[in-house]
Design a protein around this motif. Structure first.
Motif, PDB file in Angstrom:
ATOM      1  N   ARG A 160       0.569  -1.088  -0.026  1.00 20.83           N
ATOM      2  CA  ARG A 160       0.072   0.032  -0.010  1.00 20.83           C
ATOM      3  C   ARG A 160       0.842   1.591  -0.064  1.00 20.83           C
ATOM      4  O   ARG A 160       1.754   1.427   0.687  1.00 20.83           O
ATOM      5  N   PRO A 161       0.406   2.637  -1.235  1.00 17.39           N
ATOM      6  CA  PRO A 161       1.295   3.584  -1.517  1.00 17.39           C
ATOM      7  C   PRO A 161       1.436   4.315   0.676  1.00 17.39           C
ATOM      8  O   PRO A 161       0.003   4.721   0.998  1.00 17.39           O
ATOM      9  N   ARG A 162       2.340   5.257   1.264  1.00 18.14           N
ATOM     10  CA  ARG A 162       2.225   5.109   2.056  1.00 18.14           C
ATOM     11  C   ARG A 162       2.066   6.970   2.325  1.00 18.14           C
ATOM     12  O   ARG A 162       3.621   7.514   2.773  1.00 18.14           O
TER      13      ARG A 162
ATOM     14  N   GLY B  33       7.297   7.518  -0.431  1.00 18.70           N
ATOM     15  CA  GLY B  33       9.296   7.410   0.033  1.00 18.70           C
ATOM     16  C   GLY B  33       9.373   6.615  -0.281  1.00 18.70           C
ATOM     17  O   GLY B  33      10.665   7.002  -0.037  1.00 18.70           O
ATOM     18  N   GLN B  34       8.899   5.578   0.429  1.00 19.79           N
ATOM     19  CA  GLN B  34       9.959   3.814   0.142  1.00 19.79           C
ATOM     20  C   GLN B  34       9.550   3.234  -1.419  1.00 19.79           C
ATOM     21  O   GLN B  34       9.823   3.121  -1.817  1.00 19.79           O
TER      22      GLN B  34
ATOM     23  N   ILE C 107      15.412   8.246  -4.923  1.00 22.40           N
ATOM     24  CA  ILE C 107      15.462   7.389  -3.600  1.00 22.40           C
ATOM     25  C   ILE C 107      16.443   7.491  -2.240  1.00 22.40           C
ATOM     26  O   ILE C 107      17.535   7.709  -1.488  1.00 22.40           O
ATOM     27  N   GLU C 108      17.837   6.390  -3.493  1.00 20.86           N
ATOM     28  CA  GLU C 108      18.855   6.097  -3.091  1.00 20.86           C
ATOM     29  C   GLU C 108      19.903   6.925  -2.484  1.00 20.86           C
ATOM     30  O   GLU C 108      20.809   7.352  -1.946  1.00 20.86           O
ATOM     31  N   GLU C 109      19.883   7.813  -4.131  1.00 22.76           N
ATOM     32  CA  GLU C 109      20.650   8.896  -4.334  1.00 22.76           C
ATOM     33  C   GLU C 109      20.316  10.316  -3.563  1.00 22.76           C
ATOM     34  O   GLU C 109      21.319  10.861  -3.430  1.00 22.76           O
TER      35      GLU C 109
ATOM     36  N   ASP D  90       5.837  -1.643  -5.403  1.00 20.77           N
ATOM     37  CA  ASP D  90       7.582  -1.065  -5.361  1.00 20.77           C
ATOM     38  C   ASP D  90       8.287  -1.170  -6.076  1.00 20.77           C
ATOM     39  O   ASP D  90       8.810  -2.366  -6.554  1.00 20.77           O
ATOM     40  N   ALA D  91       8.831  -0.187  -6.669  1.00 18.29           N
ATOM     41  CA  ALA D  91       9.653   0.471  -7.665  1.00 18.29           C
ATOM     42  C   ALA D  91      10.871   0.790  -6.512  1.00 18.29           C
ATOM     43  O   ALA D  91      12.225   1.098  -7.497  1.00 18.29           O
ATOM     44  N   SER D  92      10.982  -0.141  -5.023  1.00 22.69           N
ATOM     45  CA  SER D  92      11.808   0.219  -4.986  1.00 22.69           C
ATOM     46  C   SER D  92      13.787  -0.577  -5.556  1.00 22.69           C
ATOM     47  O   SER D  92      13.437  -1.134  -6.046  1.00 22.69           O
TER      48      SER D  92
END
Length: 610
Positions: free
Chosen positions: A73-75, A107-108, A149-151, A134-136
């Motif tokens: 679920r997006p948050r 943000g995730q 997000i990582e950078e 989930d595109a992390s």
């Protein structure tokens, strides 16, 4: 501004001919294949891409994967949704003619909104890049959303710069949206097209969109800072002798008296106390030593406006005599009421009444709605009285069992009768007889739902309630002490050793809800939400739908709230009889029905469990 810089992909994909672009896409594919084969003799890719590939490999992502296979679920916080959605929809209109879509992820890295060109949306659907995907990098390898997000900065990835096979069709440009105060990543804004349709406008569109979202967030922040100023003025009116400092981590407002007390070197220590009070979700009081050696008494109190955290108030008083120890609590006798959480006026009055009644000799009857905290208050009083405690649940006790309790009751200093108004008539009479036999040293504390002197029929139970109500304490329902709700919620998390915190929207939603089950219901909701959050901050997505619906529904005016409470009390007093309630209120039955329909339409639970 540096924050809005985006690292672009290779220049040839913008300005080259069709043949040059096709050759560049083949080169990127060869570089990826060489990396996966362990060959590093080819010309290197960008360092950021190489780092993203390395992270993807370490996470165990399958490079041959052709679609996203992790969903959550997006948050998104409500303030972010308010700031971003209008921008996303405007950008979607702008890019639809450029064969692109706009993506908003949390943000995730979980996708929340995908809008724009229909053909590109269909291509994304083939790889399961849908809301909830989930595109992390950990789940889907290098891609603009996860890698941004990582950078911690904007980045553009095209074709085989993506780690998994399924993303090679696309060119993606993304930038993280950060909290203007804390710098925490709240969301990611992305524009995605087919790789061959990449155009320079993507960079500018994402950059402008991010800037507009940030400006919207700052405008909301300005309202919070005005609320902080209002809280500061209220504190100044209440306490002229104290030095007062209000801070939200970025803005600091200090009174003249505070400026006399503290120097610039003292602020780090004071801000540490403000952070601890916010982390604990409650007011802390301490004796601290300033840098010049002077001891001061400090009270740090988190401040809320409509359930939204706006800052922390620091009240400083010169300490008369003695020397302070930095950030240490002065020694004092433990207070049996300390574990009860609340700062509202109804809560303070309730606790003060309980303190005063400790010195009295007669029985005490504590009454209020189910789940409001009657038992907790009764136990605190019993601890304060000291000696042995004998607790009995009158709802389940049978009269014949009383005989076995006599010896234990005779030794007890305090007898606690729970749910006494739920006792059977026979048990009520037996309890009356037993009270006559108790010695004068025994204190009796009883709890129940009923008013002690309500319109009850004659009989053993009404007589028992009147006998026990020599002194009474009404425990206010949670809806009458709304400023205590965020403090209680954070206290429940702290007591369980959970690291989750409430987002601002959650604090607001909890505060606006009417809580028919009171504190007990709040505890159940918070613990369930923390389990769903799995260690992250609790957001609206973790709350039950009825609480979120009530938060998003139109709010009642203060007058409407007073009118609603009068209606609630009339219906409770008449046990749900609408005609009699209308007579009590001096209004027509039609008006009663109209008000009830309005409550149903707005999702307001009157809590009429009669």
């Amino acid at each position: 501004m540096k924050y809005y810089l985006i690292e672009a992909t290779t220049q040839v994909l913008y300005s080259g001919t069709a043949a040059e672009k096709a050759e560049e896409l083949r080169r990127l594919r060869q570089l990826r294949d060489a990396y996966l084969d362990g060959r590093h003799d080819s010309p290197p890719v960008r360092p950021s891409v190489l780092n993203a590939w390395s992270r993807s490999r370490l996470a165990g992502v399958d490079p041959d994967k052709r679609q996203i296979d992790v969903f959550r679920r997006p948050r998104l916080e409500e303030r972010l949704v308010r700031a971003a959605l209008p921008v996303v929809r405007r950008l979607a209109d702008a890019v639809s003619g450029c064969l692109a879509v706009v993506v908003l992820a949390d943000g995730q890295g979980v996708l929340a909104h995908v809008e724009g060109d229909r053909a590109v949306r269909r291509l994304l659907e083939r790889v399961q890049a849908l809301p909830g995907a989930d595109a992390s990098e950990e789940a889907s390898g290098s891609n603009a959303v996860g890698t941004a997000i990582e950078e911690g900065r904007g980045i553009q990835l095209c074709a085989a710069e993506h780690y998994i096979e399924g993303f090679h069709t696309f060119a993606c440009t993304a930038i993280p949206i950060k909290d203007p105060i804390t710098g925490r990543i709240l969301a990611v804004l992305d524009v995605t097209s087919r790789a061959e349709d990449l155009c320079p406008a993507a960079l500018e569109l994402v950059r402008e969109g991010a800037q507009q979202i940030m400006e919207n967030l700052v405008q909301q922040l300005a309202r919070r800072e005005r609320a902080l100023l209002d809280q500061y003025w209220q504190a100044l009116k209440r306490s002229r002798r104290a030095g007062i400092i209000a801070t939200n981590g970025e803005t600091v407002i200090a009174s003249r008296e505070a400026l006399k007390l503290v120097h610039s070197e003292d602020y780090p220590l004071l801000f540490l106390q403000a952070e601890e009070a916010l982390r604990q979700g409650s007011t802390i009081e301490r004796l601290v030593t300033l840098t010049d050696g002077r001891p001061v008494r400090l009270m740090a109190q988190p401040s809320y406006d409509g359930g939204e955290y706006v800052g922390t108030l620091l009240l400083l008083l010169r300490s008369v005599g003695g020397t302070g120890r930095t950030a240490s609590r002065p020694h004092r006798t433990p207070d049996p009421f300390d574990h009860l959480v609340g700062v509202s006026d109804p809560f303070r009055r309730m606790v003060e009444t309980a303190r005063q009644l400790l010195a009295e000799k007669g029985p005490v009857y504590i009454w209020g709605e189910a789940g409001s905290g009657k038992h907790a208050l009764a136990q605190a009083m019993a601890v304060a009285l000291g000696g042995g405690l004998q607790s009995v649940d009158c709802a389940s006790l049978r009269p014949g069992q009383l005989r076995s309790q006599l010896r234990a009751w005779a030794r007890a200093h305090t007898i606690l009768l729970r749910h006494v108004d739920a006792a059977s008539p026979r048990l009520g009479q037996a309890l009356l007889d037993l009270l006559d036999r108790l010695g004068p040293q025994a204190r009796v504390i009883a709890t129940g739902l009923r008013r002690p002197f309500g319109a009850h029929k004659e009989g053993p139970l009404p007589r028992l309630l009147r006998r026990l109500a020599a002194f009474t304490i009404e425990v206010p329902p949670l809806r009458e002490r709304r400023e205590d709700i965020p403090l209680l919620a954070q206290a429940f998390l702290r007591c369980r050793g959970l690291n989750s915190y409430l987002s601002l929207e959650v604090a607001q939603a909890l505060t606006r809800y009417d809580w028919p089950g009171n504190v007990a219901q709040l505890e159940s909701v918070i613990l369930s939400a923390a389990a769903a959050a799995r260690g992250r901050d609790i957001t609206l997505a973790d709350l039950p739908p009825d609480i979120v619906h009530a938060y998003r529904a139109p709010r009642l005016s203060r007058w409407e709230e007073v009118e609603l409470e009068a209606l609630r009390q009339a219906l409770l007093q008449t046990r749900g009889n609408r005609s009699r309630a209308a007579e009590l209120l001096g209004i027509s039955r039609v008006t009663i029905y109209r008000r009830l329909k309005q409550c149903q339409r707005l999702g307001i639970d009157l809590g009429l469990h009669v």
